[in-house]
Design a protein around this motif. Structure first.
Motif, PDB file in Angstrom:
ATOM      1  N   THR A 499       0.816  -1.224   0.000  1.00 56.83           N
ATOM      2  CA  THR A 499       0.000   0.000   0.000  1.00 56.83           C
ATOM      3  C   THR A 499       0.843   1.265   0.000  1.00 56.83           C
ATOM      4  O   THR A 499       0.540   2.229  -0.719  1.00 56.83           O
ATOM      5  CB  THR A 499      -0.945  -0.014   1.216  1.00 56.83           C
ATOM      6  N   LEU A 500       1.901   1.307   0.809  1.00 57.42           N
ATOM      7  CA  LEU A 500       2.690   2.538   0.889  1.00 57.42           C
ATOM      8  C   LEU A 500       3.308   2.904  -0.458  1.00 57.42           C
ATOM      9  O   LEU A 500       3.201   4.052  -0.911  1.00 57.42           O
ATOM     10  CB  LEU A 500       3.796   2.383   1.940  1.00 57.42           C
ATOM     11  N   THR A 505       3.372   6.386  -5.200  1.00 58.28           N
ATOM     12  CA  THR A 505       3.712   6.555  -6.617  1.00 58.28           C
ATOM     13  C   THR A 505       2.495   6.832  -7.494  1.00 58.28           C
ATOM     14  O   THR A 505       2.656   7.200  -8.657  1.00 58.28           O
ATOM     15  CB  THR A 505       4.433   5.308  -7.153  1.00 58.28           C
ATOM     16  N   ARG A 506       1.278   6.675  -6.931  1.00 59.62           N
ATOM     17  CA  ARG A 506       0.089   6.833  -7.767  1.00 59.62           C
ATOM     18  C   ARG A 506      -0.860   7.938  -7.304  1.00 59.62           C
ATOM     19  O   ARG A 506      -1.789   8.299  -8.026  1.00 59.62           O
ATOM     20  CB  ARG A 506      -0.693   5.515  -7.824  1.00 59.62           C
ATOM     21  N   ARG A 507      -0.664   8.433  -6.098  1.00 61.21           N
ATOM     22  CA  ARG A 507      -1.542   9.482  -5.573  1.00 61.21           C
ATOM     23  C   ARG A 507      -0.755  10.782  -5.417  1.00 61.21           C
ATOM     24  O   ARG A 507       0.477  10.784  -5.316  1.00 61.21           O
ATOM     25  CB  ARG A 507      -2.113   9.062  -4.214  1.00 61.21           C
ATOM     26  N   THR A 514      -4.301  12.036   0.922  1.00 64.25           N
ATOM     27  CA  THR A 514      -3.382  10.904   0.730  1.00 64.25           C
ATOM     28  C   THR A 514      -2.827  10.438   2.065  1.00 64.25           C
ATOM     29  O   THR A 514      -2.833   9.247   2.385  1.00 64.25           O
ATOM     30  CB  THR A 514      -2.235  11.309  -0.216  1.00 64.25           C
ATOM     31  N   ALA A 515      -2.332  11.379   2.870  1.00 68.28           N
ATOM     32  CA  ALA A 515      -1.831  11.016   4.201  1.00 68.28           C
ATOM     33  C   ALA A 515      -2.962  10.531   5.099  1.00 68.28           C
ATOM     34  O   ALA A 515      -2.773   9.608   5.910  1.00 68.28           O
ATOM     35  CB  ALA A 515      -1.112  12.200   4.832  1.00 68.28           C
ATOM     36  N   ASP A 516      -4.148  11.140   4.942  1.00 70.08           N
ATOM     37  CA  ASP A 516      -5.293  10.699   5.749  1.00 70.08           C
ATOM     38  C   ASP A 516      -5.647   9.246   5.438  1.00 70.08           C
ATOM     39  O   ASP A 516      -6.042   8.486   6.333  1.00 70.08           O
ATOM     40  CB  ASP A 516      -6.500  11.594   5.485  1.00 70.08           C
ATOM     41  N   LEU A 517      -5.527   8.873   4.153  1.00 70.33           N
ATOM     42  CA  LEU A 517      -5.816   7.495   3.765  1.00 70.33           C
ATOM     43  C   LEU A 517      -4.908   6.508   4.505  1.00 70.33           C
ATOM     44  O   LEU A 517      -5.373   5.515   5.075  1.00 70.33           O
ATOM     45  CB  LEU A 517      -5.635   7.341   2.252  1.00 70.33           C
ATOM     46  N   ILE A 518      -3.597   6.791   4.506  1.00 63.54           N
ATOM     47  CA  ILE A 518      -2.647   5.890   5.174  1.00 63.54           C
ATOM     48  C   ILE A 518      -2.862   5.914   6.684  1.00 63.54           C
ATOM     49  O   ILE A 518      -2.799   4.868   7.347  1.00 63.54           O
ATOM     50  CB  ILE A 518      -1.201   6.277   4.820  1.00 63.54           C
TER      51      ILE A 518
END
Length: 802
Positions: A499-500, A505-507, A514-518
């Motif tokens: 996932t990381l 590389t895609r977002r 993006t950081a909220d997703l992780i």
């Protein structure tokens, strides 16, 4: 001279063609190779007789042909031997028909003395003569040559075998390891047919012999695949290219090319492992000869080697980890993992006889695993590069499949992807090796190493391998004895191990979502650290194309942004030590220590989850507070060779007369039994009153200890935790490779720095120490930032670089 093709030659070629085209399974494989050699023997014998060879000559097959087996496109290695004058046309009458037939010929004309001289100067020629087989002519000449060449080989073995080994290593450098290549060279790569010939040469020296279990089957598999490759391509090639694999598999009656490669890989691993075992045996024999300093004799009986303890039931002997004489594998199911971890941590291989005995006599681990088994697995993986030969030895004898039932699904499984350089199983252990270098980046190195080992177990099964792997790992983690939170963490790491890098590389990295997703996936900082380290270990173990400075920077930026999102999250449960109320036993000991002014301690066996097996000892110690206490107590435990698995330290004031430090330890003996409480109490009193110099005694013991190869480990990391870690103390975090006396050195450094250890949380996870010390100044307040950094540097200096 002109030679016309004889009808006998045409008859031979026709018979050869019929043999190679015969579809009867009984006329393929080893039987066909032998039949082809016999057919060729008859043909060359006829040519020899037709050439009018005089008395005192002999026609001799050497090399692979000398072993009586020919692949469809093999060269014919032939020697015309003579002990008197020989006209050149005699040899030409034999060679020309072979050349005209289109069959490759490697030939020579020599006298017996000339053949011996060539063998002495040219190792390859000498190896070919070891397999000399009489075809025609004077059999006495062939027999005498064989006898003398073998005698020469045995006499020169101490010099020739290292040369032979160097040739094998050079081949491996050029051609790689057969068991991991998508287009392997069946002959030249490590684990291939050349290595089988080298093992026969070692056996002919009488210095050592290869373990034979499975070796003949492996040799047959490689030779059968080579035959099918020759027939498929019509060429004398040994490289199994991608474009030929489906046809070769079909010719061998296999369902597909992956099945073909798995069979080849398994055979190659058997050969490679046998080679490793054999060359270690050669090294031991030659080293013993060097130590004696006497003329070499293959029959000399060596003196018994010294045995040095490594762990309970495991000793070092002749540069290998072997079982102690008192070891009882049938009654000790953890012994395989204990022996493997001890060997890897010492930088040693496990003896072949030891692995075989463990495989034959040790029963299955109970489910769930005992704590020690899980701890030893982590210690094995944490040894880094030194883990590889130990893991391969256990795998060769079936012990890995017994420990991890899902392992067989990925064992020798090829990955048809230009990015991947390893089979699935080797990629997993390579990932663990790389993770071992990253253990300082997380507070849970044990979970990092286990996740690295298991993250691709879903490959080879239907569906997304990350999702499938999550289900497998949940079940396996419970089997291994991890509790529910740790099992959940392992499942999360396996499910999201890609996932990381995919997100980075895609977002859009600048999009807060993006950081909220992780952050939503990992949930806390510990999981983020683990996933970050696993991502890097996985990518670097895949191959050069899977990881680059650009990808690393994108992942680092994403992790940094996610960490900022998680900065306000609370620490995980158990991160703050000393908050539980003391037990009745702890209060009793604290009162006794306050009343007597000396140490009060209690020992209690720590039982396994089922309550039947002692897996360590819980040592509870109460001592009136004084400078240097932590280091002194840790030093006494180290003197008694007690390994600290976990420890806690806290202050009590049970009678209002001053603080008493309460230390709770879980310890285990490195080997042997835990000493009696009276002995420990006596040595603690002596250490506290100064009559026992713990530091000097430990230094003397270290100086007297034998020097072992050792392993490379990441350097220790000493850091001051953020101010949010505790409001009443400064938290110093220490992550280091565990070693005897480690806690003693840390305690001495803190004492020298003049700080008080108010509480401590000490964990040993496998072979990694993860410790947190809650420090205050003499006035009981947290240290200033500058003072905290000075203390951190002092502890770092005390631990060195690893």
């Amino acid at each position: 001279m002109t030679v016309t093709t004889d009808p006998g030659d045409r008859g031979h070629l026709a018979a050869r063609a019929r043999l190679l085209a015969d579809p009867d399974p009984a006329r393929t494989g080893r039987e066909r190779r032998s039949a082809l050699a016999r057919l060729t023997d008859d043909w060359l014998t006829g040519l020899y007789r037709a050439a009018g060879a005089p008395a005192g000559t002999a026609l001799v097959a050497v090399g692979g042909y000398g072993r009586g087996a020919l692949s469809p496109r093999s060269d014919l290695d032939v020697l015309l031997l003579h002990d008197g004058p020989l006209a050149p046309e005699v040899a030409e009458r034999i060679w020309y028909p072979v050349w005209d037939s289109g069959i490759a010929l490697d030939h020579a004309v020599r006298t017996p003395d000339g053949a011996r001289k060539v063998a002495a100067a040219d190792l390859r020629a000498g190896l070919g003569l070891l397999d000399a087989r009489h075809l025609a002519g004077d059999a006495r000449l062939t027999a005498e040559l064989r006898t003398r060449v073998l005698a020469d080989w045995r006499a020169a073995a101490p010099d020739r075998l290292p040369e032979l080994r160097a040739l094998g290593r050079a081949r491996a450098e050029r051609h790689g390891e057969l068991s991991f290549l998508l287009e392997p060279d069946l002959k030249e790569a490590r684990g291939g047919l050349r290595d089988l010939a080298a093992l026969d040469a070692v056996a002919a020296s009488w210095l050592a012999d290869a373990p034979r279990d499975g070796l003949d089957t492996a040799a047959t598999t490689l030779a059968d695949v080579r035959d099918a490759l020759h027939l498929t391509t019509g060429r004398a090639t040994d490289r199994l290219t991608l474009q030929d694999q489906d046809q070769v598999a079909e010719r061998l009656g296999l369902p597909d090319a992956d099945t073909l490669l798995r069979q080849v890989y398994r055979a190659a691993r058997t050969v490679a492992y046998a080679s490793d075992v054999t060359w270690r045996a050669v090294d031991r024999v030659l080293a013993a000869r060097t130590r004696r300093g006497r003329p070499f004799r293959t029959t000399r009986r060596a003196a018994p080697a010294e045995r040095r303890p490594l762990a309970e039931g495991v000793v070092e002997q002749d540069g290998e980890a072997v079982l102690a004489r008192a070891a009882r594998p049938a009654a000790d199911p953890v012994l395989p993992l204990r022996a493997a971890a001890a060997a890897a941590q010492a930088g040693l291989p496990v003896g072949h006889a030891t692995v075989r005995r463990l495989a034959a006599e040790t029963g299955p681990l109970p489910v769930p695993w005992p704590d020690e088994a899980r701890d030893r697995l982590v210690g094995l993986l944490g040894a880094g590069e030194a883990c590889l030969p130990v893991w391969e030895a256990l795998d060769a004898e079936g012990l890995i499949g017994r420990l991890l039932p899902d392992w067989e699904q990925v064992r020798c499984r090829p990955q048809r992807n230009a990015v991947h350089r390893w089979t699935v199983d080797r990629h997993l252990i390579e990932t663990a090796v790389r993770a071992a270098a990253l253990t300082r980046r997380t507070a849970r190195p044990d979970l990092l190493l286990v996740a690295a080992l298991l993250h691709d177990l879903g490959k080879g099964r239907p569906g997304d391998h990350s999702e499938t792997g999550e289900l497998i790992v949940r079940e396996l983690a419970a089997r291994m004895g991890f509790d529910k939170p740790d099992s959940d963490t392992l499942a999360l790491l396996v499910r999201h191990h890609l996932t990381l890098v995919d997100t980075a590389t895609r977002r859009d990295p600048d999009d807060p979502a993006t950081a909220d997703l992780i952050a939503g996936i990992v949930g806390n900082r510990t999981h983020l650290e683990l996933l970050h380290a696993l991502t890097e270990a996985d990518a670097t173990a895949t191959g050069p194309a899977a990881w680059s400075a650009w990808r690393a920077s994108l992942v680092d930026q994403l992790v940094a942004r996610t960490a900022a999102r998680l900065a306000g999250s609370p620490p995980a449960a158990g991160d703050v030590p000393g908050t539980d109320a003391p037990t009745v036993e702890q209060e009793r000991l604290a009162v006794e220590a306050a009343r007597t002014g000396g140490p009060a301690l209690a020992l209690r066996a720590e039982l396994a989850a089922d309550g039947t097996e002692s897996v360590g000892v819980e040592l509870t110690l109460a001592v009136p507070d004084r400078p240097g206490l932590l280091g002194t107590v840790a030093g006494v435990l180290a003197l008694h060779r007690l390994t600290v698995r976990k420890a806690g330290l806290r202050e009590l004031d049970p009678v209002g007369t001053g603080p008493v430090l309460l230390l709770g330890w879980t310890v285990a003996a490195e080997y042997g039994d835990v000493p009696e409480a009276a002995r420990l109490r006596a040595d603690l009193r002596r250490a506290l009153d100064g009559s026992l110099d713990v530091t000097r005694r430990l230094a003397e013991r270290d100086a007297a200890a034998p020097r072992r190869p050792g392993i490379r480990t990441p350097p220790p990391v000493v850091a001051v935790a953020p101010g949010t870690a505790s409001r009443s103390a400064t938290v110093l975090e220490v992550r280091a490779h565990d070693a005897p006396g480690l806690l003693h050195r840390i305690g001495r450094a803190l004492d020298t720095a003049g700080v008080r250890v108010r509480t401590a949380h000490v964990s040993t996870l496998g072979a990694e120490a993860v410790d947190a010390f809650y420090l205050t100044a003499e006035d009981g307040r947290p240290l200033t930032p500058e003072r905290a950094q000075q203390v951190a540097r002092a502890v770092q200096d005390a631990l060195g670089t690893g």
